[in-house]
Design a protein around this motif. Structure first.
Motif, short mmCIF file in Angstrom:
data_model
loop_
_atom_site.label_atom_id
_atom_site.label_comp_id
_atom_site.label_asym_id
_atom_site.label_seq_id
_atom_site.Cartn_x
_atom_site.Cartn_y
_atom_site.Cartn_z
N ASP A 52 6.47 19.69 -2.27
CA ASP A 52 5.50 18.63 -2.59
C ASP A 52 6.23 17.34 -2.94
O ASP A 52 5.86 16.24 -2.51
CB ASP A 52 4.61 19.03 -3.77
CG ASP A 52 3.64 20.14 -3.40
OD1 ASP A 52 3.39 20.32 -2.21
OD2 ASP A 52 3.15 20.81 -4.32
N GLU A 61 7.64 15.68 0.01
CA GLU A 61 6.57 15.01 0.77
C GLU A 61 6.18 13.69 0.10
O GLU A 61 5.97 12.67 0.76
CB GLU A 61 5.36 15.94 0.87
CG GLU A 61 4.35 15.46 1.89
CD GLU A 61 3.09 16.32 1.91
OE1 GLU A 61 2.06 15.81 2.30
OE2 GLU A 61 3.17 17.50 1.51
N ILE A 62 6.10 13.72 -1.23
CA ILE A 62 5.77 12.50 -1.97
C ILE A 62 6.84 11.43 -1.72
O ILE A 62 6.53 10.27 -1.48
CB ILE A 62 5.66 12.82 -3.48
CG1 ILE A 62 4.38 13.61 -3.74
CG2 ILE A 62 5.67 11.55 -4.31
CD1 ILE A 62 4.35 14.27 -5.11
N SER A 63 8.11 11.85 -1.76
CA SER A 63 9.20 10.89 -1.53
C SER A 63 9.05 10.26 -0.15
O SER A 63 9.20 9.04 0.01
CB SER A 63 10.56 11.59 -1.59
OG SER A 63 10.67 12.32 -2.78
N GLN A 64 8.75 11.09 0.85
CA GLN A 64 8.64 10.55 2.21
C GLN A 64 7.43 9.63 2.36
O GLN A 64 7.50 8.61 3.04
CB GLN A 64 8.55 11.69 3.22
CG GLN A 64 9.93 12.28 3.48
CD GLN A 64 9.88 13.56 4.28
OE1 GLN A 64 8.83 13.96 4.76
NE2 GLN A 64 11.02 14.21 4.41
N LEU A 65 6.33 10.00 1.68
CA LEU A 65 5.15 9.13 1.73
C LEU A 65 5.46 7.78 1.10
O LEU A 65 5.05 6.73 1.60
CB LEU A 65 3.98 9.79 1.02
CG LEU A 65 3.25 10.89 1.80
CD1 LEU A 65 2.32 11.67 0.89
CD2 LEU A 65 2.46 10.29 2.94
N MET A 66 6.20 7.81 0.01
CA MET A 66 6.56 6.54 -0.65
C MET A 66 7.50 5.73 0.25
O MET A 66 7.39 4.52 0.32
CB MET A 66 7.20 6.81 -2.01
CG MET A 66 6.18 7.30 -3.02
SD MET A 66 6.88 7.51 -4.67
CE MET A 66 7.05 5.83 -5.22
N ASP A 67 8.41 6.42 0.93
CA ASP A 67 9.29 5.72 1.88
C ASP A 67 8.47 4.99 2.94
O ASP A 67 8.75 3.86 3.31
CB ASP A 67 10.20 6.72 2.60
CG ASP A 67 11.37 7.16 1.74
OD1 ASP A 67 11.56 6.57 0.66
OD2 ASP A 67 12.08 8.10 2.14
N GLU A 93 13.36 9.27 -4.31
CA GLU A 93 13.53 10.68 -4.64
C GLU A 93 12.58 10.98 -5.79
O GLU A 93 12.72 10.36 -6.86
CB GLU A 93 14.96 10.94 -5.13
CG GLU A 93 15.93 11.30 -4.04
CD GLU A 93 17.34 11.49 -4.58
OE1 GLU A 93 18.21 11.81 -3.79
OE2 GLU A 93 17.57 11.28 -5.79
N MET A 100 -1.47 18.99 0.99
CA MET A 100 -1.42 18.88 -0.46
C MET A 100 -2.72 18.20 -0.94
O MET A 100 -2.96 17.05 -0.64
CB MET A 100 -0.21 18.02 -0.83
CG MET A 100 0.20 18.21 -2.24
SD MET A 100 1.61 17.23 -2.72
CE MET A 100 2.17 16.41 -1.29
N LEU A 107 -2.63 11.81 -5.22
CA LEU A 107 -1.60 10.97 -4.64
C LEU A 107 -1.62 11.04 -3.12
O LEU A 107 -1.71 10.03 -2.45
CB LEU A 107 -0.23 11.42 -5.14
CG LEU A 107 0.86 10.51 -4.61
CD1 LEU A 107 1.02 9.30 -5.48
CD2 LEU A 107 2.15 11.26 -4.48
N LEU A 126 -1.47 7.54 -1.66
CA LEU A 126 -0.48 7.30 -0.61
C LEU A 126 -1.05 7.52 0.79
O LEU A 126 -1.17 6.59 1.56
CB LEU A 126 0.75 8.17 -0.84
CG LEU A 126 1.68 7.61 -1.90
CD1 LEU A 126 2.83 8.55 -2.13
CD2 LEU A 126 2.21 6.26 -1.51
N LEU A 134 -2.08 4.85 3.34
CA LEU A 134 -1.10 4.61 4.38
C LEU A 134 -1.71 3.85 5.56
O LEU A 134 -1.09 2.94 6.11
CB LEU A 134 -0.50 5.94 4.85
CG LEU A 134 0.92 5.89 5.36
CD1 LEU A 134 1.84 5.22 4.37
CD2 LEU A 134 1.41 7.29 5.65
N ARG A 183 18.08 7.42 4.22
CA ARG A 183 18.03 8.86 4.04
C ARG A 183 18.81 9.60 5.13
O ARG A 183 18.95 10.80 5.11
CB ARG A 183 16.56 9.30 4.08
CG ARG A 183 16.25 10.56 3.37
CD ARG A 183 14.78 10.86 3.57
NE ARG A 183 13.95 10.18 2.60
CZ ARG A 183 13.77 10.58 1.36
NH1 ARG A 183 14.39 11.63 0.91
NH2 ARG A 183 12.98 9.91 0.53
#
Lengths: 146, 614
Positions: free
Chosen positions: A14, A17-23, A36, B1, B5, B10, B14, B440
């Motif tokens: 999770d 996934e949150i990190s990638q969504l923020m990216d 991260e 999920m 969020l 998010l 998006l 990344r």
């Protein structure tokens, strides 16, 4: 911050996934940096940490938040998302101000939507810290700092 | 999920972020536009002017605001008393709101600065705000309590009250935010010291005002004031992104072009690294019309402001406004270059007569036509989800369109091609500048605004290459696999079959065909490859011949004359052949057929072991 396997709490996947969504959300503003995210909990409440960093660690900006969720109408999972939402809002403001909105380095009280939470953040250079550790340990890698 | 969020903040957001056009993609400008950047206001010079107050008040508030933010309002205390009432109100309009909601803390940041000047100034500046602003700020924070109510309260509640000088009334501060508490107490003290009757009236009004009423009113006034600067509503902002009918404009300026007598250097040959066409035109006109250029800058700023709502940029987001200014200039320059056919002298005339928004929409329409033609090709070849994508493009739902492309086309077209397509369909059109690894370690693209005819032609060539590949793949299976199989894999399978002496068909290779492919000598493969390329080139050119019905070229469909639409497709096919050759060379050295098969399975379709046995 480690993440134990706990039912109904956020998993490592999770958080990834949150990190990638923020990216993706801030893609145009990241300048080769990335997020991260990690969460944790204990008897005091729920903790979230989102770090904006580059690959080498010469830019490492962890923003940490915590909330005593038992004082509010939250379960642990919702509390974790509440914190990450708040940190996301903070980063939106941070990018808007061109990185000129910093947080106190020790826990400070904030309020959002009637919920009290605490926040802290500190800009670090992990690369230099690693070299400093090496220097103190007598390792030749630390000589770059001389 | 299932979470707040991922679903709301998010993921839900998006599409909005992608719809805004500037935040979800990495965009870098190839060219700087120094002439078109606003002159930075020198606040110190204003203070040294003969009449500093007049000098400060003569500067447009948006520029003062930007200069104050750049220097830091806390470091500009000397200048603040010189601002006019209107300028202070507009500062709050720009900075004290988020998504049409007043944020007291942000307003308080500005108002509290006047306290540093003096208590009198603090009181005066607050009093000079619109009444609705005063009430919208204080209303949610103030409660008034009379003596009867006071007596009924417990000691703790009584201690939380502030007594007014009459001794019969108390006020309570409803917020616990220390910054706001400090603001309210300071304000009441300063007001009491200057005008006690006003202080009572202010507290009474604030305490008994129905919630949100003042904020709703001041929000309307604010919107009206912002409209004067170009910050229009979301719907009006979207209007700037609507395509425009090009024909009447083209004909109008084509006639002018015929009648004009261009100077020796009037026709500009654009080369990479040259200044933006718009800047060249401005340089030409700067000698004769300096005021005109300043006026143009104001009009461009107005245009950028008008794009803010659709691009989700708030008026106080200086970076966002600057970025939009760059995109606005890019598309204005493209539109101008198109209408003037690259003639600087004519462009100067166009610039005087056409509104920047018209030129912006001309530039945008040129790219949109390309994007639409590309999607039409995708639909024609049966790629998945394209009818929805075309609908999104027509309805100007760029965010949903981009997300759909990621979902449906990424497995079919591959990363680089989908990114190119996304750039063309982005609200602020861009094209790939370079592919690089992001922070990344994943593949990423840096885009650049489409800001000239040369840049538009580059984008058109890139799209032609994709459309050409779709056309070639269609020869191999009549698009039966178009919705399910990756384009590269279809093409490579068909190419592999041709190398083994078969037809250009993309059905999976049989075991015997695969064995022939792997054992093919390198020299024979090269000879076959040249023949294949020549044959494909012939087919593509035939379809572009005058009178041919099955035109695949996106640039032609959009009315652009790209020098050779076939070139990009052939380069890509050659690249696929090279990959195939390299993979075959590698596979040859593997010990078993199974190992060879497994090594090449990601590139070409081969019948499965079960199918082989049956």
């Amino acid at each position: 911050m480690t993440l134990a396997k706990q039912p109904n709490f956020l998993t490592v996947e999770d958080c990834a996934e949150i990190s990638q969504l923020m990216d993706r959300k801030f893609a145009g503003l990241l300048k080769q940096r990335y997020f991260e995210a990690a969460v944790n909990k204990d008897s005091q409440g729920v903790y979230a940490k989102v770090a904006l960093r580059n690959q080498s660690g010469s830019f490492y900006y962890p923003v940490e938040a915590r909330v005593a969720h038992m004082n509010h109408d939250f379960d642990e999972r919702a509390a974790a998302f509440f914190l990450i939402d708040y940190i996301t809002e903070y980063f939106a403001e941070y990018f808007r101000a061109d990185g000129d909105v910093f947080l106190p380095i020790d826990w400070n009280e904030y309020e959002w939507g009637g919920v009290s939470l605490q926040l802290k953040g500190q800009l670090l250079n992990l690369e230099v810290e690693r070299l400093a550790d090496a220097l103190l340990a007598g390792d030749s890698a630390g000589d770059q700092l001389r | 999920m299932a979470s707040r969020l991922s679903e709301e903040t998010l993921s839900g957001d998006l599409a909005g972020i992608m719809d805004a056009g500037h935040q979800g993609l990495v965009i870098e400008s190839e060219r700087r536009m120094p002439m078109l950047q606003p002159a930075t206001i020198d606040l110190d010079a204003l203070l040294l002017a003969e009449d500093p107050e007049a000098a400060v008040q003569a500067v447009p508030t948006q520029q003062i605001f930007q200069a104050l933010l750049a220097k830091g309002p806390e470091d500009c205390i000397e200048l603040l008393p010189l601002l006019s009432e209107d300028q202070v109100v507009r500062l709050l309009d720009y900075d004290a709101w988020r998504q049409d909601a007043l944020e007291p803390r942000r307003a308080v940041r500005w108002l509290s600065l006047f306290k540093e000047v003096s208590d009198e100034e603090f009181y005066r500046r607050f009093r000079d705000l619109d009444e609705e602003y005063q009430l919208a700020l204080l209303g949610p924070m103030i409660d008034l309590v009379d003596e009867d109510q006071y007596e009924k309260l417990g000691t703790q509640d009584q201690d939380a009250l502030y007594r007014l000088p009459c001794g019969t009334l108390y006020y309570r501060i409803k917020t616990e935010d220390p910054v706001l508490v400090e603001f309210v107490t300071s304000l009441v003290e300063a007001t009491m010291a200057s005008d006690i009757s006003y202080a009572y009236a202010m507290l009474a009004h604030a305490a008994f005002m129905p919630p949100h009423e003042s904020e709703a009113q001041i929000s309307q006034f604010r919107r009206a004031r912002l409209t004067e600067d170009g910050f229009v509503s979301y719907q009006e902002s979207l209007a700037a992104f609507r395509p425009i009918e090009l024909k009447p404009l083209e004909q109008r300026w084509l006639l002018q072009q015929v009648s004009a007598v261009p100077g020796v250097d009037a026709l500009v040959q654009k080369q990479a690294g040259e200044a933006l066409f718009l800047e060249q035109v401005l340089k030409r006109t700067a000698q004769s019309d300096q005021d005109g250029n300043i006026d143009l800058w104001q009009r461009l700023l107005f245009l950028a402001n008008s794009l803010c709502a659709a691009a989700l940029v708030e008026p106080d987001d200086l970076n966002g406004v600057r970025l939009l200014m760059n995109h606005a200039q890019a598309l204005v320059s493209l539109g101008l270059e198109h209408l003037a056919s690259g003639d600087v002298t004519l462009a100067a005339m166009v610039l005087k007569q056409e509104h920047p928004q018209t030129l912006f929409r001309v530039g945008l329409t040129l790219v949109r036509k390309l994007a639409d033609a590309m999607l039409e090709q995708c639909e024609k070849h049966g790629l998945p989800g394209v009818d929805d994508m075309r609908r999104h493009l027509r309805l100007d739902k760029c965010g949903a369109l981009l997300l759909l492309m990621d979902k449906k086309l990424l497995p079919i077209l591959g990363f680089a091609r989908v990114e190119t397509l996304k750039g063309a369909c982005n609200r602020l059109p861009v094209r790939p500048l370079q592919f690089r690894v992001d922070g990344r370690g994943a593949s990423g693209v840096v885009f650049t605004p489409v800001n000239s005819m040369a840049s538009l032609m580059t984008l058109a060539s890139q799209l032609d290459a994709i459309a050409g590949l779709l056309a070639v793949a269609s020869l191999g299976d009549e698009d039966q696999q178009a919705a399910t199989t990756a384009l590269d894999q279809r093409l490579m399978t068909a190419l592999a079959r041709v190398l083994t002496g078969g037809q250009f068909r993309s059905e999976p290779l049989s075991l015997s065909e695969f064995e022939r492919l792997v054992s093919l000598p390198a020299e024979s493969a090269q000879g076959f490859a040249s023949d294949v390329l020549a044959s494909i080139e012939g087919s593509l050119r035939l379809a572009l011949a005058p009178g041919a019905s099955a035109g695949w070229s996106v640039s032609r469909a959009a009315g652009l004359m790209v020098s050779d639409p076939v070139h990009g497709t052939l380069a890509d096919i050659a690249d696929l052949l090279l990959q195939l050759g390299t993979a075959c060379t590698y596979a040859k050295d593997l010990p078993s057929l199974a190992a060879q098969r497994s090594a090449m399975a990601s590139l070409i379709n081969i019948v499965s072991s079960e199918e082989m046995q049956s």
